[in-house]
Design a protein around this motif. Structure first.
Motif, PDB file in Angstrom:
ATOM      1  N   GLY A   1     -12.013 -15.723 -23.410  1.00 53.43           N
ATOM      2  CA  GLY A   1     -12.462 -14.593 -23.241  1.00 53.43           C
ATOM      3  C   GLY A   1     -12.209 -13.443 -23.229  1.00 53.43           C
ATOM      4  O   GLY A   1     -12.533 -12.037 -23.278  1.00 53.43           O
TER       5      GLY A   1
ATOM      6  N   ALA B   1     -11.077 -10.039 -25.688  1.00 50.74           N
ATOM      7  CA  ALA B   1     -12.040  -9.259 -26.002  1.00 50.74           C
ATOM      8  C   ALA B   1     -11.833  -7.454 -26.080  1.00 50.74           C
ATOM      9  O   ALA B   1     -11.229  -7.210 -24.656  1.00 50.74           O
ATOM     10  N   PRO B   2     -12.325  -6.684 -26.983  1.00 53.69           N
ATOM     11  CA  PRO B   2     -12.775  -7.192 -27.765  1.00 53.69           C
ATOM     12  C   PRO B   2     -11.691  -7.756 -29.415  1.00 53.69           C
ATOM     13  O   PRO B   2     -12.280  -8.195 -30.044  1.00 53.69           O
TER      14      PRO B   2
ATOM     15  N   LYS C   1     -10.044 -10.614 -30.824  1.00 52.26           N
ATOM     16  CA  LYS C   1     -10.038 -12.125 -31.282  1.00 52.26           C
ATOM     17  C   LYS C   1      -8.573 -12.613 -32.291  1.00 52.26           C
ATOM     18  O   LYS C   1      -7.858 -11.901 -32.996  1.00 52.26           O
TER      19      LYS C   1
END
Length: 252
Positions: free
Chosen positions: A66, A69-70, A72
């Motif tokens: 993660g 993020a944001p 991907k």
């Protein structure tokens, strides 16, 4: 985004020296959203890339945890070749790719519209490419490689460059070096090719090297760090158009 970047830096510190290259690569891709810390409106949040067969790449781990993020990642396939990876960036089939600096320089010299944005892999005492022979091999020196076959992941990249330099530094003439045959073999089958006698020398790195050494029966002839010391070997690249069209997503 500041929280994500801070968390990634803590991850890098915790992983220590063995994962230093991983942390740098993850931090490098995180820099793609550096300007988004001030302006969260990213032009593009899905980044197309290629994985590496048999390996978890640094940016894949960062994405899974993660820390991107944001942003991907969108996997579009696998490769075993840095030159192929960055050529796929040039054609626009992926957004980011990485390769040995020599391969990048060749593409830029050929007027390819790409820019190297951050170093993503290198070699040190823990992270290196080793060149291995079987334990009972008569090969002891560079000159013993004349007439032999060497497994590399691809031609025209890191493994070939290091091998050619090793041969030259150990006194082989250009004509003699040409008698050392390079065979492009996927890294996941490099150990098998060596043990089955398809090649006399095989390049191994990362977990593939570690597992091969655990099984025994092979020994290191030399490593890239024996030739060049600790160094950064390659970079991620972006297309010039991608950078222009995505000023908040791309590094400034």
């Amino acid at each position: 985004m500041r929280i994500a970047i801070s968390a990634l830096r803590r991850l890098v510190a915790a992983l220590g020296a063995r994962s230093r290259q991983l942390g740098l690569a993850a931090l490098g891709l995180t820099s793609l959203v550096g300007s988004a810390a001030a302006d969260p409106q990213l032009e593009k949040t899905e980044i197309r890339y290629q994985g590496w067969a048999g390996q978890v790449t640094f940016i894949e781990l960062a994405d899974d945890l993660g820390y991107l993020a944001p942003l991907k990642l969108k996997w579009v396939g696998n490769t075993i070749s840095g030159p192929q990876d960055i050529q796929t960036v040039v054609t626009g089939d992926i957004d980011i790719g990485g390769a040995f600096y020599g391969a990048i320089i060749k593409l830029i010299a050929a007027k390819a519209p790409i820019k190297a944005v951050v170093g993503y892999y290198g070699s040190d005492d823990n992270t290196y490419s080793g060149y291995y022979v079987k334990e009972d091999s008569p090969i002891k020196t560079a000159r013993d490689l004349i007439g032999k076959k060497v497994a590399v992941n691809t031609l025209g990249a890191h493994h070939e460059f290091v091998l050619r330099e090793y041969l030259a530094r150990n006194g082989l003439t250009p004509a003699e070096a040409k008698q050392v045959t390079l065979v492009a073999i996927p890294p996941v089958t490099g150990e098998q090719a060596l043990r089955q006698g398809q090649v006399e020398l095989s390049t191994l790195g990362g977990v593939l090297r570690d597992k091969a050494l655990e099984r025994g029966g092979i020994r290191r002839l030399f490593a890239d760090t024996d030739v060049f010391g600790n160094f950064t070997g390659g970079a991620y690249v972006l297309r010039d158009k991608f950078i222009k069209d995505n000023p908040n997503t791309s590094p400034s």
